[in-house]
Design a protein around this motif. Structure first.
Motif, mmCIF file in Angstrom:
data_model
loop_
_atom_site.group_PDB
_atom_site.id
_atom_site.type_symbol
_atom_site.label_atom_id
_atom_site.label_comp_id
_atom_site.label_asym_id
_atom_site.label_seq_id
_atom_site.Cartn_x
_atom_site.Cartn_y
_atom_site.Cartn_z
ATOM 1 N N CYS A 198 56.382 81.949 26.112
ATOM 2 C CA CYS A 198 57.247 80.786 25.910
ATOM 3 C C CYS A 198 57.583 80.171 27.266
ATOM 4 N N THR A 199 57.285 78.886 27.409
ATOM 5 C CA THR A 199 57.414 78.185 28.686
ATOM 6 C C THR A 199 58.191 76.891 28.480
ATOM 7 N N ALA A 200 59.059 76.544 29.423
ATOM 8 C CA ALA A 200 59.836 75.310 29.309
ATOM 9 C C ALA A 200 58.907 74.101 29.325
ATOM 10 N N ALA A 201 59.147 73.156 28.417
ATOM 11 C CA ALA A 201 58.351 71.930 28.371
ATOM 12 C C ALA A 201 58.620 71.100 29.622
ATOM 13 N N PRO A 202 57.654 70.291 30.061
ATOM 14 C CA PRO A 202 57.852 69.480 31.267
ATOM 15 C C PRO A 202 58.926 68.418 31.057
ATOM 16 N N VAL A 203 59.673 68.148 32.101
ATOM 17 C CA VAL A 203 60.685 67.089 32.097
ATOM 18 C C VAL A 203 60.567 66.328 33.411
ATOM 19 N N ALA A 204 60.482 65.011 33.333
ATOM 20 C CA ALA A 204 60.319 64.192 34.535
ATOM 21 C C ALA A 204 61.496 64.374 35.484
ATOM 22 N N PRO A 205 61.241 64.641 36.762
ATOM 23 C CA PRO A 205 62.345 64.727 37.731
ATOM 24 C C PRO A 205 62.902 63.335 38.009
ATOM 25 N N TYR A 207 54.546 68.493 25.327
ATOM 26 C CA TYR A 207 54.373 69.734 26.081
ATOM 27 C C TYR A 207 53.105 69.751 26.930
ATOM 28 N N SER A 208 52.289 68.703 26.815
ATOM 29 C CA SER A 208 51.067 68.672 27.618
ATOM 30 C C SER A 208 50.603 67.237 27.805
ATOM 31 N N ILE A 209 50.188 66.906 29.023
ATOM 32 C CA ILE A 209 49.544 65.620 29.292
ATOM 33 C C ILE A 209 48.423 65.866 30.297
ATOM 34 N N ILE A 254 47.727 63.558 25.185
ATOM 35 C CA ILE A 254 49.136 63.947 25.181
ATOM 36 C C ILE A 254 49.391 64.754 23.916
ATOM 37 N N ARG A 255 49.951 65.933 24.073
ATOM 38 C CA ARG A 255 50.248 66.779 22.912
ATOM 39 C C ARG A 255 51.758 66.908 22.759
ATOM 40 N N ALA A 256 52.214 66.843 21.510
ATOM 41 C CA ALA A 256 53.654 66.923 21.240
ATOM 42 C C ALA A 256 53.897 67.589 19.896
ATOM 43 N N LEU A 295 51.242 71.039 10.907
ATOM 44 C CA LEU A 295 51.470 69.605 10.723
ATOM 45 C C LEU A 295 52.580 69.054 11.611
ATOM 46 N N LYS A 296 53.259 69.924 12.344
ATOM 47 C CA LYS A 296 54.286 69.481 13.286
ATOM 48 C C LYS A 296 53.736 69.357 14.706
ATOM 49 N N ASP A 297 52.437 69.566 14.866
ATOM 50 C CA ASP A 297 51.781 69.482 16.170
ATOM 51 C C ASP A 297 50.718 68.393 16.112
ATOM 52 N N ALA A 298 50.621 67.575 17.163
ATOM 53 C CA ALA A 298 49.636 66.486 17.156
ATOM 54 C C ALA A 298 49.191 66.145 18.574
ATOM 55 N N GLU A 299 47.980 65.566 18.653
ATOM 56 C CA GLU A 299 47.447 65.065 19.917
ATOM 57 C C GLU A 299 47.373 63.547 19.847
ATOM 58 N N PHE A 300 47.707 62.899 20.967
ATOM 59 C CA PHE A 300 47.654 61.444 21.071
ATOM 60 C C PHE A 300 46.763 61.103 22.262
#
Length: 298
Positions: free
Chosen positions: A158-165, A190-192, A214-216, A264-269
């Protein structure tokens, strides 16, 4: 003799003030417990909060601090007295109790994860135990998996999701989404990653285009069946101008939206940006979700 009953007898015999925790009743005080035998007659040990709670058949059976009579959960139909506010839990003048957001019973404020039991962590700012795991907890799969909101499963951890500084030009201080892993509930990016750079891209009237993946994940509902149901997804430029990704046509024509078939709660854009630049800095976020900032070279 059981702990709960022993302490009550000692209190009566010695007239000493015994500090007890749990939900204050009109004429009796509850105590932390590990089993029903630790509690008084008419009480049980709450299976999750581990405090003695009064059983009931109606609200009239309950103390003023917890006037609602309801089942413990959808899978446990035993009825107990439940609270509604921290103020009522502390009606006897204490400040040490909270009305558990998870179990709706009065509990001592937690000060560490060890006070919250398996699968829960302590929010020391509020004293509330919350569902989920700590960063570093083992997980499996991708997206949120068994991790807390605001985390994702990466390499079985389990890893903290990225957050823009705030140093990111796209999301400077004072001009960024108000997001918190403890209080927000919007989609979590959680990924770009950059998929490629296309020279003379067909997506652009002239010049090249960066193409990103982009994955969310989201927790409130499943992602929609098609891109037509998407909303609240934004691209933010370095001058803080934002564009609605879907309405601005920034998703790739055919492969731009891919909802996971197993979650179904996970998707790629897959998005594109027309830019004749050797490098680019981008910002993305969903309404109610975490802002992410990333830089890429061609």
């Amino acid at each position: 003799m059981q702990l709960r009953k022993t302490l009550m007898m000692l209190t009566a015999l010695s007239a000493l003030s015994v500090v007890m925790t749990g939900c204050p009743a009109d004429e009796e005080t509850s105590l932390t417990c590990t089993a029903d035998g630790d509690c008084l007659d008419g009480e049980i040990c709450h299976p999750s909060s581990k405090v003695c709670v009064k059983t009931c058949t109606a609200g009239s059976d309950c103390p003023s601090s917890a006037k609602t009579c309801a089942a413990i959960s959808t899978s446990d139909n035993r009825q107990v007295c439940q609270c509604s506010t921290d103020v009522l839990c502390n009606s006897e003048g204490t400040t040490d109790l909270v009305c558990s957001n998870l179990d709706k019973v009065c509990t001592p404020k937690c000060t560490s994860d060890s006070a919250c039991g398996t699968g829960r962590t302590c929010d020391t700012a509020t004293g509330q135990c919350k569902a989920g795991s700590n960063p570093g907890t083992t997980c499996s799969g991708t997206a949120q998996s068994t991790c807390s909101y605001g985390q994702f499963c990466s390499s079985s951890t389990c890893t903290a999701a990225p957050v823009a500084p705030t140093t990111c030009e796209n999301f400077p201080s004072g001009n960024r989404p108000d997001w918190s892993a403890t209080t927000s509930n919007g989609p979590v990016i959680y990924s770009i990653t950059k998929l490629r750079y296309e020279t003379n891209s067909s997506f652009c009237t002239s010049g090249g285009a960066y193409v990103f993946s982009i994955r969310a994940y989201r927790t409130d509902a499943n992602w929609p069946d098609t891109r037509n149901g998407l909303s609240g997804f934004f691209y933010v430029k370095t001058d803080t101008t934002k564009l609605d990704v879907v309405n601005s046509g920034l998703l790739l024509p055919n492969t731009g939206y891919n909802r996971s078939t197993t979650n179904l709660k996970d998707a790629e854009f897959q998005t594109y940006l027309c830019a004749n630049l050797s490098s680019i800095q981008v910002g993305y976020y969903f309404t109610g979700g975490n802002p992410v900032c990333a830089s890429f070279n061609q």
